[in-house]
Write a protein that holds these residues in place. Structure first.
Motif, short mmCIF file in Angstrom:
data_model
loop_
_atom_site.label_atom_id
_atom_site.label_comp_id
_atom_site.label_asym_id
_atom_site.label_seq_id
_atom_site.Cartn_x
_atom_site.Cartn_y
_atom_site.Cartn_z
N GLY A 205 40.55 40.52 54.15
CA GLY A 205 39.67 39.48 54.74
C GLY A 205 39.81 38.18 54.30
N ARG A 206 40.87 37.59 54.63
CA ARG A 206 41.23 36.22 54.49
C ARG A 206 40.35 35.23 54.79
NH1 ARG A 206 47.37 34.59 54.93
NH2 ARG A 206 46.67 33.92 57.11
N ARG A 207 39.62 35.43 55.76
CA ARG A 207 38.65 34.26 56.15
C ARG A 207 37.64 34.18 55.26
NH1 ARG A 207 42.12 32.71 59.39
NH2 ARG A 207 42.15 31.80 57.35
N THR A 208 36.89 33.00 55.47
CA THR A 208 35.90 32.51 54.47
C THR A 208 34.78 33.53 54.24
OG1 THR A 208 36.01 30.29 55.37
CG2 THR A 208 34.12 30.91 53.99
N GLY A 209 34.40 34.47 55.14
CA GLY A 209 33.66 35.51 54.87
C GLY A 209 34.10 36.50 53.74
N GLY A 210 35.37 36.84 54.02
CA GLY A 210 36.11 37.73 53.10
C GLY A 210 35.84 37.53 51.56
N VAL A 211 36.56 35.96 51.54
CA VAL A 211 36.46 35.38 50.11
C VAL A 211 35.10 35.24 49.50
CG1 VAL A 211 37.06 33.34 48.82
CG2 VAL A 211 38.55 33.93 50.90
N LEU A 212 34.28 34.97 50.32
CA LEU A 212 32.61 34.92 49.70
C LEU A 212 32.24 36.36 49.28
CD1 LEU A 212 31.02 32.35 52.12
CD2 LEU A 212 31.67 32.14 49.80
N ARG A 213 32.64 37.34 49.84
CA ARG A 213 32.24 38.90 49.71
C ARG A 213 33.15 39.41 48.55
NH1 ARG A 213 31.83 39.31 55.20
NH2 ARG A 213 33.91 40.03 55.45
N LEU A 214 33.85 38.47 47.84
CA LEU A 214 34.92 39.11 46.74
C LEU A 214 33.83 39.09 45.59
CD1 LEU A 214 38.31 37.63 47.57
CD2 LEU A 214 37.48 39.87 47.84
N GLY A 215 33.56 40.04 44.69
CA GLY A 215 32.78 39.79 43.50
C GLY A 215 33.32 39.27 42.72
N VAL A 216 34.65 39.61 42.22
CA VAL A 216 35.51 39.01 40.88
C VAL A 216 35.22 37.53 41.12
CG1 VAL A 216 37.68 38.68 42.30
CG2 VAL A 216 37.43 39.06 39.73
N ILE A 217 35.21 36.83 42.13
CA ILE A 217 35.00 35.32 42.53
C ILE A 217 33.78 34.89 41.73
CG2 ILE A 217 34.77 33.31 43.94
CD1 ILE A 217 37.74 34.27 43.83
N TRP A 218 32.55 35.75 42.11
CA TRP A 218 31.40 35.23 41.65
C TRP A 218 31.24 35.44 40.18
CZ3 TRP A 218 28.35 32.32 44.34
CH2 TRP A 218 28.75 32.12 45.97
N ARG A 219 32.01 36.43 39.76
CA ARG A 219 32.05 36.64 38.24
C ARG A 219 32.51 35.34 37.55
NH1 ARG A 219 33.08 42.08 39.70
NH2 ARG A 219 35.51 41.97 38.97
N PHE A 220 33.74 34.87 38.05
CA PHE A 220 34.30 33.61 37.38
C PHE A 220 33.15 32.30 37.73
CE2 PHE A 220 38.20 35.67 37.59
CZ PHE A 220 38.75 35.31 36.56
N SER A 221 32.36 32.57 38.98
CA SER A 221 31.40 31.51 39.01
C SER A 221 30.47 31.64 38.00
CB SER A 221 31.02 31.69 40.33
OG SER A 221 29.98 30.65 40.77
N ALA A 222 29.67 32.80 37.51
CA ALA A 222 28.94 33.08 36.47
C ALA A 222 29.58 32.35 35.24
CB ALA A 222 28.72 34.48 36.48
N MET A 223 30.62 32.58 34.91
CA MET A 223 31.48 32.15 33.95
C MET A 223 31.26 30.65 33.80
SD MET A 223 35.17 32.83 32.31
CE MET A 223 35.39 34.19 33.39
N MET A 224 31.57 30.00 34.89
CA MET A 224 31.33 28.34 34.87
C MET A 224 30.05 27.90 34.71
SD MET A 224 33.16 25.66 35.32
CE MET A 224 34.72 25.94 36.22
N PHE A 225 28.84 28.77 35.44
CA PHE A 225 27.60 28.65 34.99
C PHE A 225 27.14 28.53 33.56
CE2 PHE A 225 23.49 29.76 34.14
CZ PHE A 225 22.48 29.25 35.03
N GLY A 226 27.85 29.47 32.68
CA GLY A 226 27.35 29.27 31.35
C GLY A 226 28.07 28.23 30.62
N TYR A 227 29.24 27.85 30.93
CA TYR A 227 29.92 26.72 30.43
C TYR A 227 29.41 25.46 30.72
CZ TYR A 227 33.17 22.83 30.76
OH TYR A 227 33.75 21.56 30.50
N SER A 228 28.89 25.17 32.01
CA SER A 228 28.03 23.93 32.65
C SER A 228 26.70 23.83 32.24
CB SER A 228 28.25 23.98 34.11
OG SER A 228 29.50 23.98 34.52
N ALA A 229 26.03 24.83 31.74
CA ALA A 229 24.49 25.01 31.35
C ALA A 229 24.65 24.07 30.05
CB ALA A 229 24.06 26.24 31.11
N ILE A 230 25.86 24.51 29.17
CA ILE A 230 25.79 23.68 28.00
C ILE A 230 25.91 22.21 28.23
CG2 ILE A 230 26.97 23.61 25.63
CD1 ILE A 230 27.30 26.73 25.96
N VAL A 231 26.89 22.02 28.84
CA VAL A 231 27.58 20.68 29.16
C VAL A 231 26.56 19.75 29.67
CG1 VAL A 231 29.37 19.20 30.51
CG2 VAL A 231 30.07 21.45 29.37
N TRP A 232 25.82 20.06 30.69
CA TRP A 232 24.75 19.48 31.36
C TRP A 232 23.62 19.51 30.50
CZ3 TRP A 232 26.15 15.44 34.13
CH2 TRP A 232 27.40 15.57 34.68
#
Length: 416
Positions: A205-232
Motif C-alpha cells: 500500500g505504498r501510497r500515502t494512505g497505505g503508510v498512514l494506515r500502518l499501526g506500527v508507524i503510529w506506535r513509534f509516533s506515540a513513543m515520540m509523544f512521550g519523549y516530547s511531552a517531557i522535553v517541551w
C-alpha cells in the motif's frame, strides 16, 4: 550514475551535516524564544499561565497538522525545495511576531509560524537519508539533532540579555535574520544526493494512505509523544519557574537552563552512536533511560533547593535525550525510500502533538496546584515512551515485516 569516490561521499556527508545542523539550530532557536519572552508577554498583555501556554500551543497545533502534508510535499516535490521554502516562510512569520499587538494576534502569528516550520522536519530527514548510508545515518542524525540542545544552550544566553536591553520584540527580529542566513547557506551549498546503494524496497500500500494506515508507524509516533511531552514541558516552564519561584533574573535563568541543554546535546550524539552500533534495538536504550528520567523528574519536582532542581533536571534531560535517536533509528532504516517523507512525518507528528498539549497542561496544573505537581506529571511521558518501546519492532528487518516492506532487486533496463 557512477558511484562517487569514498572521499567525495564523505565530503557530501560532512557538508550535509553542517548545513542541516545550522538549519535545525535556527529552527529550534526560533521556537525557544517564545519561552524566554512569556513573562514579558504575560505582563504586557495581562495573560494567565494558561493563556501563555496557549501561545506556545498555537505553534504546535499548526506544526503538528502540517507534518504529514509536509511529508507528502517532500515525497512529491523534493526534499531540498520544500526545506528552502519552509526556511523562508518561517523567517517571515518570526519577524511578523515581533509586531504583535494583542493576545489574539500572537496566537495567529504563532499558528502561521508553526505551519511554516511544520513542513521542515520530513524534508530535513529525507535530505539526510538521500545523502547518507544506513550504517552512518543515526550517527550523522545525532550530530545534526544535537543542534536542538545547542540551541537550548545558546538561545537563553544570547537572547535573554537582548530582551533585557531592547525588549521582547527584538528577539523575534534577530532570530528571523538567522533564518534568512540558514536559507542562503542551504540554497548555495547543499550537495546533490548520493546514488542509492541499498536495495530498492516496496511498501505494501505504498501510497500515502497505505503508510498512514500502518499501526506500527503510529506506535513509534506515540513513543515520540512521550519523549516530547517531557522535553517541551521542561523547555516551556523551567525559565518561568526559576524566575518566579526562586527569584532568579531572566538573564541568569537563561544560564541555568543552558546547563541541562548542554548535557542533552552530548546525550543526543551518544544516542545516535549507540543506535548505529546496535542496529536499532531501541528497547535497550529507552527502557532504562526513561526509568532513570522518571525518577529524576520526581526528585527535581520536589526538590526544595535551586541546586537540587538543576542537578536532577540535568539528569532527567540527559536520560531523555539518549532516547531521541533510538526512536527514529528503526523506522528510518526500514522505510522504503519513497515513504521516508510521510513515514517520518507521522513519527514527528506525535512529538508535535505533545508539544501542543504539554505547555498549557503544565501551565494549568501550575495555576491550579503547584509547579511540583506540574513537573511531576511529566513522568507520564516516560511511561508512554517505555510502553511503546516494548511494543515496536527492534530492528529494520522486523520493521519491514511489520509494515509489509519487501526488498526488491533493482530493475535492469533493456537497452536493446
Amino acid at each position: 550514475m557512477s558511484a562517487p569516490s569514498p572521499q567525495s561521499a564523505r565530503r557530501t556527508v560532512r557538508i550535509t551535516i553542517v548545513l542541516l545542523f545550522t538549519a535545525w539550530l535556527v529552527d529550534y532557536a526560533d521556537r525557544l524564544v517564545i519561552n524566554l519572552v512569556l513573562p514579558s508577554l504575560g505582563a504586557e498583555f495581562d495573560l494567565s499561565r494558561g493563556q501563555q501556554g496557549l501561545i506556545v500551543s498555537a505553534f504546535f497545533l499548526a506544526y503538528a497538522l502540517c507534518q504529514i502534508p509536509g511529508g507528502m510535499l517532500t515525497d512529491r516535490y523534493g526534499a531540498q525545495r520544500v526545506m528552502i521554502w519552509a526556511l523562508l516562510a518561517w523567517s517571515v512569520f518570526t519577524a511578523l511576531t515581533g509586531f504583535a499587538w494583542s493576545f489574539a494576534v500572537l496566537l495567529v502569528m504563532r499558528f502561521a509560524f508553526g505551519a511554516a516550520e511544520g513542513v521542515f522536519p520530513p524534508a530535513a530527514l529525507k535530505v539526510l537519508v538521500e545523502r547518507t548510508t544506513p550504517e552512518e545515518r543515526m550517527g550523522a542524525n545525532g550530530l545534526i539533532m544535537s543542534s536542538n540542545a545547542v540551541a537550548g544552550v545558546l538561545t537563553p544566553l544570547l537572547v535573554a540579555p537582548l530582551i533585557a536591553v531592547f525588549g521582547w520584540r527584538s528577539a523575534f527580529f534577530s532570530t528571523a535574520a538567522l533564518g534568512v542566513f540558514a536559507l542562503i547557506t542551504v540554497r548555495m551549498w547543499l550537495p546533490a544526493p548520493l546514488p542509492r546503494t541499498e536495495p530498492e524496497t516496496r511498501t505494501a500500500g505504498r501510497r500515502t494512505g497505505g503508510v498512514l494506515r500502518l499501526g506500527v508507524i503510529w506506535r513509534f509516533s506515540a513513543m515520540m509523544f512521550g519523549y516530547s511531552a517531557i522535553v517541551w514541558g521542561l523547555n516551556t516552564w523551567v525559565p518561568t519557574y526559576v524566575s518566579e519561584v526562586h527569584g532568579v533574573p531572566l538573564a541568569s535563568a537563561g544560564a541555568l537552563v543552558a546547563i541541562p541543554a548542554l548535557a542533552a546535546a552530548g546525550a543526543i550524539i551518544v544516542g545516535g552512536r549507540i543506535s548505529d552500533r546496535l542496529g536499532g534495538q531501541h528497547r535497550k536504550v529507552i527502557v532504562p533511560s526513561m526509568t532513570v528520567a522518571a525518577a529524576a523528574l520526581l526528585l527535581m519536582a520536589f526538590s526544595t533547593s535551586l541546586t537540587g532542581f538543576v542537578v536532577f533536571g540535568t539528569l532527567a534531560s540527559v536520560a531523555v535525550s539518549l532516547c531521541y535517536m533510538p526512536i527514529l533509528a528503526v523506522p528510518l532504516g526500514g522505510l522504503a525510500a519513497e515513504d521516508v517523507g510521510v513515514g517520518s512525518a507521522v513519527i514527528v507528528f506525535g512529538g508535535q502533538v505533545a508539544g501542543m498539549a504539554a505547555p498549557p497542561v503544565i501551565g494549568a496544573l501550575a495555576d491550579a496546584f503547584s509547579f511540583k505537581v506540574a513537573f511531576a506529571s511529566l513522568v507520564l511521558g516516560a511511561a508512554i515512551a517505555t510502553v511503546m518501546a516494548l511494543l515496536t519492532p527492534q530492528d529494520a528487518a522486523s520493521f519491514r515485516t511489520a509494515t509489509g516492506v519487501s526488498d526488491l532487486p533493482t530493475p535492469v533496463k533493456d537497452h536493446s
